[in-house]
Design a protein around this motif. Structure first.
Motif, PDB file in Angstrom:
ATOM      1  N   ALA A  81       8.930  20.050  -1.297  1.00  0.00           N
ATOM      2  CA  ALA A  81      10.275  19.468  -1.387  1.00  0.00           C
ATOM      3  C   ALA A  81      10.665  19.266  -2.847  1.00  0.00           C
ATOM      4  CB  ALA A  81      10.320  18.143  -0.636  1.00  0.00           C
ATOM      5  N   LYS A  82      11.800  19.832  -3.218  1.00  0.00           N
ATOM      6  CA  LYS A  82      12.281  19.740  -4.599  1.00  0.00           C
ATOM      7  C   LYS A  82      13.515  18.844  -4.659  1.00  0.00           C
ATOM      8  CE  LYS A  82      10.426  24.216  -5.828  1.00  0.00           C
ATOM      9  NZ  LYS A  82      10.690  25.568  -6.274  1.00  0.00           N
ATOM     10  N   ALA A  83      13.455  17.861  -5.554  1.00  0.00           N
ATOM     11  CA  ALA A  83      14.567  16.919  -5.717  1.00  0.00           C
ATOM     12  C   ALA A  83      15.702  17.576  -6.492  1.00  0.00           C
ATOM     13  CB  ALA A  83      14.091  15.666  -6.441  1.00  0.00           C
ATOM     14  N   ILE A  84      16.919  17.493  -5.934  1.00  0.00           N
ATOM     15  CA  ILE A  84      18.099  18.028  -6.626  1.00  0.00           C
ATOM     16  C   ILE A  84      19.116  16.932  -6.903  1.00  0.00           C
ATOM     17  CG2 ILE A  84      17.812  20.395  -5.817  1.00  0.00           C
ATOM     18  CD1 ILE A  84      19.898  19.774  -3.636  1.00  0.00           C
ATOM     19  N   ALA A  85      18.860  15.724  -6.387  1.00  0.00           N
ATOM     20  CA  ALA A  85      19.718  14.562  -6.621  1.00  0.00           C
ATOM     21  C   ALA A  85      18.839  13.317  -6.521  1.00  0.00           C
ATOM     22  CB  ALA A  85      20.846  14.511  -5.586  1.00  0.00           C
ATOM     23  N   ASP A  86      19.391  12.165  -6.897  1.00  0.00           N
ATOM     24  CA  ASP A  86      18.635  10.920  -6.790  1.00  0.00           C
ATOM     25  C   ASP A  86      18.158  10.743  -5.350  1.00  0.00           C
ATOM     26  OD1 ASP A  86      19.311  10.617  -9.424  1.00  0.00           O
ATOM     27  OD2 ASP A  86      20.660   8.926  -9.110  1.00  0.00           O
ATOM     28  N   VAL A  87      16.908  10.332  -5.191  1.00  0.00           N
ATOM     29  CA  VAL A  87      16.323  10.271  -3.851  1.00  0.00           C
ATOM     30  C   VAL A  87      15.293   9.156  -3.744  1.00  0.00           C
ATOM     31  CG1 VAL A  87      14.526  11.983  -4.389  1.00  0.00           C
ATOM     32  CG2 VAL A  87      15.283  11.703  -2.018  1.00  0.00           C
ATOM     33  N   THR A  88      15.175   8.604  -2.534  1.00  0.00           N
ATOM     34  CA  THR A  88      14.141   7.629  -2.216  1.00  0.00           C
ATOM     35  C   THR A  88      13.162   8.288  -1.267  1.00  0.00           C
ATOM     36  OG1 THR A  88      15.648   5.768  -2.488  1.00  0.00           O
ATOM     37  CG2 THR A  88      13.674   5.365  -1.172  1.00  0.00           C
ATOM     38  N   VAL A  89      11.882   8.158  -1.586  1.00  0.00           N
ATOM     39  CA  VAL A  89      10.810   8.790  -0.814  1.00  0.00           C
ATOM     40  C   VAL A  89       9.937   7.686  -0.228  1.00  0.00           C
ATOM     41  CG1 VAL A  89       8.806  10.312  -0.952  1.00  0.00           C
ATOM     42  CG2 VAL A  89      10.826  10.792  -2.347  1.00  0.00           C
ATOM     43  N   MET A  90       9.749   7.729   1.085  1.00  0.00           N
ATOM     44  CA  MET A  90       8.904   6.754   1.769  1.00  0.00           C
ATOM     45  C   MET A  90       7.517   7.368   1.963  1.00  0.00           C
ATOM     46  SD  MET A  90      11.377   4.490   2.579  1.00  0.00           S
ATOM     47  CE  MET A  90      10.797   3.534   3.922  1.00  0.00           C
ATOM     48  N   LEU A  91       6.513   6.737   1.372  1.00  0.00           N
ATOM     49  CA  LEU A  91       5.139   7.235   1.483  1.00  0.00           C
ATOM     50  C   LEU A  91       4.490   6.674   2.740  1.00  0.00           C
ATOM     51  CD1 LEU A  91       4.027   6.702  -2.200  1.00  0.00           C
ATOM     52  CD2 LEU A  91       4.972   8.758  -1.169  1.00  0.00           C
ATOM     53  N   PRO A  92       3.740   7.498   3.460  1.00  0.00           N
ATOM     54  CA  PRO A  92       3.043   6.987   4.646  1.00  0.00           C
ATOM     55  C   PRO A  92       1.913   6.057   4.232  1.00  0.00           C
ATOM     56  CG  PRO A  92       2.396   9.244   4.219  1.00  0.00           C
ATOM     57  CD  PRO A  92       3.486   8.910   3.228  1.00  0.00           C
ATOM     58  N   GLU A  93       1.542   5.199   5.141  1.00  0.00           N
ATOM     59  CA  GLU A  93       0.436   4.288   4.889  1.00  0.00           C
ATOM     60  C   GLU A  93      -0.869   5.074   4.838  1.00  0.00           C
ATOM     61  OE1 GLU A  93      -1.046  -0.047   6.538  1.00  0.00           O
ATOM     62  OE2 GLU A  93      -0.061   1.316   7.931  1.00  0.00           O
ATOM     63  N   ASP A  94      -1.719   4.752   3.885  1.00  0.00           N
ATOM     64  CA  ASP A  94      -3.024   5.383   3.772  1.00  0.00           C
ATOM     65  C   ASP A  94      -3.782   5.193   5.093  1.00  0.00           C
ATOM     66  OD1 ASP A  94      -6.118   4.706   3.050  1.00  0.00           O
ATOM     67  OD2 ASP A  94      -5.330   6.310   1.784  1.00  0.00           O
ATOM     68  N   PRO A  95      -4.402   6.245   5.642  1.00  0.00           N
ATOM     69  CA  PRO A  95      -5.080   6.128   6.948  1.00  0.00           C
ATOM     70  C   PRO A  95      -6.162   5.053   6.994  1.00  0.00           C
ATOM     71  CG  PRO A  95      -4.863   8.427   6.331  1.00  0.00           C
ATOM     72  CD  PRO A  95      -4.413   7.616   5.146  1.00  0.00           C
ATOM     73  N   LEU A  96      -6.919   4.892   5.928  1.00  0.00           N
ATOM     74  CA  LEU A  96      -7.958   3.864   5.915  1.00  0.00           C
ATOM     75  C   LEU A  96      -7.328   2.480   5.944  1.00  0.00           C
ATOM     76  CD1 LEU A  96     -10.888   3.018   5.783  1.00  0.00           C
ATOM     77  CD2 LEU A  96     -10.778   3.234   3.296  1.00  0.00           C
ATOM     78  N   LYS A  97      -6.290   2.269   5.137  1.00  0.00           N
ATOM     79  CA  LYS A  97      -5.595   0.983   5.146  1.00  0.00           C
ATOM     80  C   LYS A  97      -4.968   0.718   6.507  1.00  0.00           C
ATOM     81  CE  LYS A  97      -4.473   0.736   0.241  1.00  0.00           C
ATOM     82  NZ  LYS A  97      -3.395   0.762  -0.752  1.00  0.00           N
ATOM     83  N   ALA A  98      -4.425   1.750   7.139  1.00  0.00           N
ATOM     84  CA  ALA A  98      -3.813   1.605   8.458  1.00  0.00           C
ATOM     85  C   ALA A  98      -4.858   1.175   9.490  1.00  0.00           C
ATOM     86  CB  ALA A  98      -3.141   2.898   8.885  1.00  0.00           C
ATOM     87  N   ALA A  99      -6.037   1.795   9.430  1.00  0.00           N
ATOM     88  CA  ALA A  99      -7.105   1.451  10.370  1.00  0.00           C
ATOM     89  C   ALA A  99      -7.551   0.004  10.177  1.00  0.00           C
ATOM     90  CB  ALA A  99      -8.283   2.402  10.196  1.00  0.00           C
ATOM     91  N   ILE A 100      -7.680  -0.423   8.932  1.00  0.00           N
ATOM     92  CA  ILE A 100      -8.079  -1.805   8.646  1.00  0.00           C
ATOM     93  C   ILE A 100      -7.003  -2.774   9.122  1.00  0.00           C
ATOM     94  CG2 ILE A 100      -8.504  -3.458   6.770  1.00  0.00           C
ATOM     95  CD1 ILE A 100      -9.849  -1.071   5.261  1.00  0.00           C
ATOM     96  N   ARG A 101      -5.728  -2.437   8.852  1.00  0.00           N
ATOM     97  CA  ARG A 101      -4.624  -3.306   9.277  1.00  0.00           C
ATOM     98  C   ARG A 101      -4.613  -3.443  10.798  1.00  0.00           C
ATOM     99  NH1 ARG A 101      -0.234  -1.972  11.321  1.00  0.00           N
ATOM    100  NH2 ARG A 101      -0.230   0.153  10.530  1.00  0.00           N
ATOM    101  N   LYS A 102      -4.798  -2.342  11.523  1.00  0.00           N
ATOM    102  CA  LYS A 102      -4.800  -2.381  12.986  1.00  0.00           C
ATOM    103  C   LYS A 102      -5.955  -3.222  13.506  1.00  0.00           C
ATOM    104  CE  LYS A 102      -2.374   1.944  13.664  1.00  0.00           C
ATOM    105  NZ  LYS A 102      -2.483   3.359  13.998  1.00  0.00           N
ATOM    106  N   GLN A 103      -7.112  -3.092  12.871  1.00  0.00           N
ATOM    107  CA  GLN A 103      -8.273  -3.875  13.279  1.00  0.00           C
ATOM    108  C   GLN A 103      -8.014  -5.367  13.079  1.00  0.00           C
ATOM    109  OE1 GLN A 103     -11.084  -2.842  14.799  1.00  0.00           O
ATOM    110  NE2 GLN A 103     -11.761  -4.957  14.933  1.00  0.00           N
ATOM    111  N   LEU A 104      -7.435  -5.721  11.934  1.00  0.00           N
ATOM    112  CA  LEU A 104      -7.128  -7.129  11.662  1.00  0.00           C
ATOM    113  C   LEU A 104      -6.098  -7.664  12.642  1.00  0.00           C
ATOM    114  CD1 LEU A 104      -7.045  -7.091   7.758  1.00  0.00           C
ATOM    115  CD2 LEU A 104      -8.776  -8.148   9.232  1.00  0.00           C
TER     116      LEU A 104
END
Length: 114
Positions: A81-104
């Motif tokens: 993906a190439k930016a051609i205008a101002d843009v906001t990018v949402m990063l997915p949650e790291d899988p390890l952090k997601a697993a820890i969050r779900k466990q908690l």
């Protein structure tokens, strides 16, 4: 004149030249996007959510095939993906952090049952 890319949830921004990939921009901004193929659209680990698709260059056929319809939900491969205008990018949650969050969360729910 550059384009402004903001990475969430890190809330880091960087100004880059138009046409730079999201992955290249993330590296300049010191924002970690997971990848194994070093930007060759092979590993599919660099999926990001971009609500405003008009801020990105049109998808190439390779990226469209790799995403298998996820592009309709606003997902793109950061390495393609190439930016051609101002843009906001949402990063997915790291899988390890997601697993820890779900466990908690599960532990909190179990604690609430007693």
């Amino acid at each position: 004149m550059g384009v402004h890319i903001t990475f969430l949830p890190d809330n880091k921004s960087i100004q880059v030249r138009p046409g730079m990939t999201i992955l290249e921009a993330s590296r300049k901004a010191r924002v970690h996007i997971r990848t194994r193929c070093d930007g060759k659209a092979a590993c599919l680990m660099c999926k990001v959510h971009v609500p405003d698709q008009t801020a990105l260059a049109p998808m190439n056929q390779n990226e469209r095939l790799k995403l298998g319809g996820m592009d309709e939900q606003g997902y793109r491969l950061a390495c393609q993906a190439k930016a051609i205008a101002d843009v906001t990018v949402m990063l997915p949650e790291d899988p390890l952090k997601a697993a820890i969050r779900k466990q908690l969360e599960a532990e909190r729910e179990d604690d609430g049952l007693w």
